[in-house]
Design a protein around this motif. Structure first.
Motif, short mmCIF file in Angstrom:
data_model
loop_
_atom_site.label_atom_id
_atom_site.label_comp_id
_atom_site.label_asym_id
_atom_site.label_seq_id
_atom_site.Cartn_x
_atom_site.Cartn_y
_atom_site.Cartn_z
N HIS A 283 46.62 -40.21 11.68
CA HIS A 283 47.91 -39.43 11.34
C HIS A 283 47.53 -37.99 11.39
O HIS A 283 48.30 -37.20 10.95
N ILE A 284 46.41 -37.93 11.68
CA ILE A 284 45.77 -36.18 11.70
C ILE A 284 44.82 -36.39 12.56
O ILE A 284 43.83 -37.49 12.88
N ASP A 285 44.37 -35.24 13.12
CA ASP A 285 42.99 -35.09 14.21
C ASP A 285 41.85 -35.45 13.16
O ASP A 285 41.42 -34.91 12.16
N VAL A 286 41.15 -36.60 13.76
CA VAL A 286 40.01 -37.15 12.70
C VAL A 286 38.78 -36.31 12.76
O VAL A 286 38.00 -36.17 11.67
N SER A 287 38.39 -35.47 13.70
CA SER A 287 37.74 -34.55 13.80
C SER A 287 37.82 -33.23 12.75
O SER A 287 37.09 -32.61 12.06
N HIS A 288 39.06 -32.89 12.75
CA HIS A 288 39.53 -31.82 11.62
C HIS A 288 39.26 -32.39 10.14
O HIS A 288 38.93 -31.76 9.45
N LEU A 289 39.62 -33.60 9.87
CA LEU A 289 39.49 -34.38 8.37
C LEU A 289 37.85 -34.34 8.11
O LEU A 289 37.61 -33.80 7.01
N ASN A 290 37.27 -34.76 9.29
CA ASN A 290 35.72 -34.45 9.06
C ASN A 290 35.15 -33.28 8.63
O ASN A 290 34.44 -33.18 7.78
N SER A 291 35.66 -32.31 9.28
CA SER A 291 35.29 -30.86 9.19
C SER A 291 35.64 -30.47 7.93
O SER A 291 34.70 -29.92 7.13
N VAL A 292 36.73 -30.50 7.47
CA VAL A 292 37.46 -30.15 6.34
C VAL A 292 36.57 -30.75 5.06
O VAL A 292 36.22 -30.11 3.96
N VAL A 293 36.65 -32.05 5.00
CA VAL A 293 35.78 -32.46 3.92
C VAL A 293 34.22 -32.19 3.88
O VAL A 293 33.74 -31.93 2.78
N ARG A 294 33.48 -31.84 4.97
CA ARG A 294 32.45 -31.36 4.91
C ARG A 294 32.35 -30.00 4.27
O ARG A 294 31.80 -29.38 3.33
N PHE A 295 33.28 -28.98 4.72
CA PHE A 295 33.64 -27.60 4.31
C PHE A 295 33.70 -27.78 2.68
O PHE A 295 33.37 -26.79 2.14
N ALA A 296 34.24 -28.83 2.28
CA ALA A 296 34.79 -28.90 0.96
C ALA A 296 33.61 -28.67 -0.03
O ALA A 296 33.63 -28.50 -1.33
N ARG A 297 32.37 -29.20 0.59
CA ARG A 297 31.18 -29.09 -0.59
C ARG A 297 30.73 -27.57 -0.75
O ARG A 297 30.05 -27.54 -1.58
N LEU A 298 31.26 -26.82 -0.19
CA LEU A 298 31.32 -25.37 -0.69
C LEU A 298 32.11 -25.02 -1.66
O LEU A 298 31.76 -23.88 -2.34
N LEU A 299 33.09 -25.68 -2.05
CA LEU A 299 34.02 -25.48 -3.31
C LEU A 299 33.15 -25.47 -4.68
O LEU A 299 32.12 -26.30 -4.76
#
Length: 393
Positions: free
Chosen positions: A223-239
């Motif tokens: 239901h969403i671009d799965v490559s975008h999902l992968n990237s955003v979850v990866r970026f979230a380790r910066l939080l």
């Protein structure tokens, strides 16, 4: 400039050189010709100093004894002109002056107040250029990029440039991306639920939208671009550890874990099993003691079972990040001594910085002795001694 303006300067020449330059400054200010105003302001200073006027911004014809005085005038003129450009909302021109004198704050503060939704279309690329690529306010630039160019472009640029941002800047952009992707995914699922279950109670919570609806994922649906999902979850380790966005990220991981296996792209070690591994990582940060134990055990098990020494280092790196964020510094320093003691890169991992941060200079001494590194050994020895000595009153 009109012929009258030139004639006026010629007439004032009979009065005094200062009168000529005063009128020049007045005229350029009225015309909002601020780049040339900068030159005129420095001409005034050079006239007062008794040096040539035809190269107003040059230091070459300024006597050594007067260079400090001229530098101060240069900075004052740059501030004055930069502020005038800011009043006209010409941020790129303002940045030219404030960046030159190493005073980025006025431009950064002005850019921070911009509402991306009200930026004229013809100004978008200019603002993105000055904010992101020239570094005036990267966070605002990415916010604008996300609003205008969409999440795909924003993810691509952030992936390329995040190492150039401050830790706080990286965190702000990661938050923007988490919010945007979460909202987009919720909207997509809301639409699907409404189509299939029209009487379902409304909710904007991703977990609630998925609950008991396995049919959403049948036949490889997403239901969403799965490559975008992968990237955003990866970026979230910066939080940071206490960031409220982490609860959204965990829900995104839950969604990703339910996708067909072909859409669960593997990550780098130790996040090969991408969404489950990230869930352990994030739940350790926001959960209770049991969540922490389970998360640490998950990565410890990976470390024990990994035969490749390079991959062991990557697992240790991820674990050290997690352990220090949980305050478990003794285990973190133990892993660092075993696997990463040779790394000294301030942009990725520095063993020395970790020893300083966790107050383990004794470990740094031991490692330096083993390497035959007298300089680091002496520094750690003396710094540890200084820490134990009482402060003079």
């Amino acid at each position: 400039m009109s012929a009258d303006a030139f004639a006026a300067l010629e007439e004032l020449q009979q009065q005094s050189p200062q009168a000529v330059l005063d009128r020049l400054v007045e005229t350029l200010t009225t015309q909002k010709n601020y780049h040339r105003l900068f030159d005129a302001l420095l001409m005034q200073k050079k006239l007062a100093m008794g040096t040539g006027l035809l190269k107003p911004t040059s230091f070459d014809n300024v006597p050594e004894a007067q260079k400090k005085e001229f530098e101060e005038a240069y900075i004052d003129a740059a501030r004055q002109v930069g502020k005038l450009f800011l009043e006209e909302k010409k941020y790129s021109d303002a940045w030219l002056y404030f960046q030159t004198i190493q005073e980025p704050e006025p431009v950064a503060d002005a850019l921070k107040k911009i509402n991306p939704r009200t930026v004229p279309e013809e100004k978008v690329e200019e603002l993105i250029q000055v904010c992101v690529y020239e570094g005036a306010n990267p966070e605002k630039g990415f916010e604008l990029m996300l609003q205008v160019n969409g999440i795909c472009n924003t993810i691509t640029v952030f992936d390329q440039m995040n190492a150039q941002l401050s830790p706080e800047g990286r965190q702000q952009v990661a938050c923007l991306l988490v919010d945007q992707l979460y909202a987009d995914l919720v909207h997509s699922l809301q639409y699907q639920v409404q189509q299939k279950v029209p009487m379902a109670p409304p909710t904007d919570n991703l977990r609630e939208l998925m609950a008991g609806r396995d049919w959403m994922f049948e036949s490889g649906s997403y239901h969403i671009d799965v490559s975008h999902l992968n990237s955003v979850v990866r970026f979230a380790r910066l939080l940071p550890d206490n960031d409220p966005h982490l609860s959204k990220v965990i829900e995104l991981c839950e969604y990703g874990s339910r996708l067909d296996s072909q859409f669960q792209y593997p990550g780098e070690t130790p996040f090969e099993d991408f969404y489950p591994a990230h869930m352990h990582f994030f739940k350790s940060l926001v959960g209770d003691e049991n969540d922490q134990k389970m998360g640490i055990a998950y990565f410890e098990n990976k470390l024990e079972q990994e035969p490749d020494e390079d991959d062991k280092q990557m697992i240790a790196y991820a674990m050290i990040d997690l352990l220090t964020r949980l305050g478990r510094n003794d285990r973190a320093i133990e892993l660092a001594e075993t696997y990463l003691s040779q790394f000294e890169d301030p942009n990725t991992f520095s063993f020395t910085d970790l020893c300083l941060k966790t107050d383990h200079l004794d470990v740094l001494q031991r490692v330096a002795r083993g390497k035959g590194d007298l300089v680091t050994f002496a520094g750690a020895l003396l710094d540890s001694q200084a820490e134990t000595q009482p402060q003079e009153s």
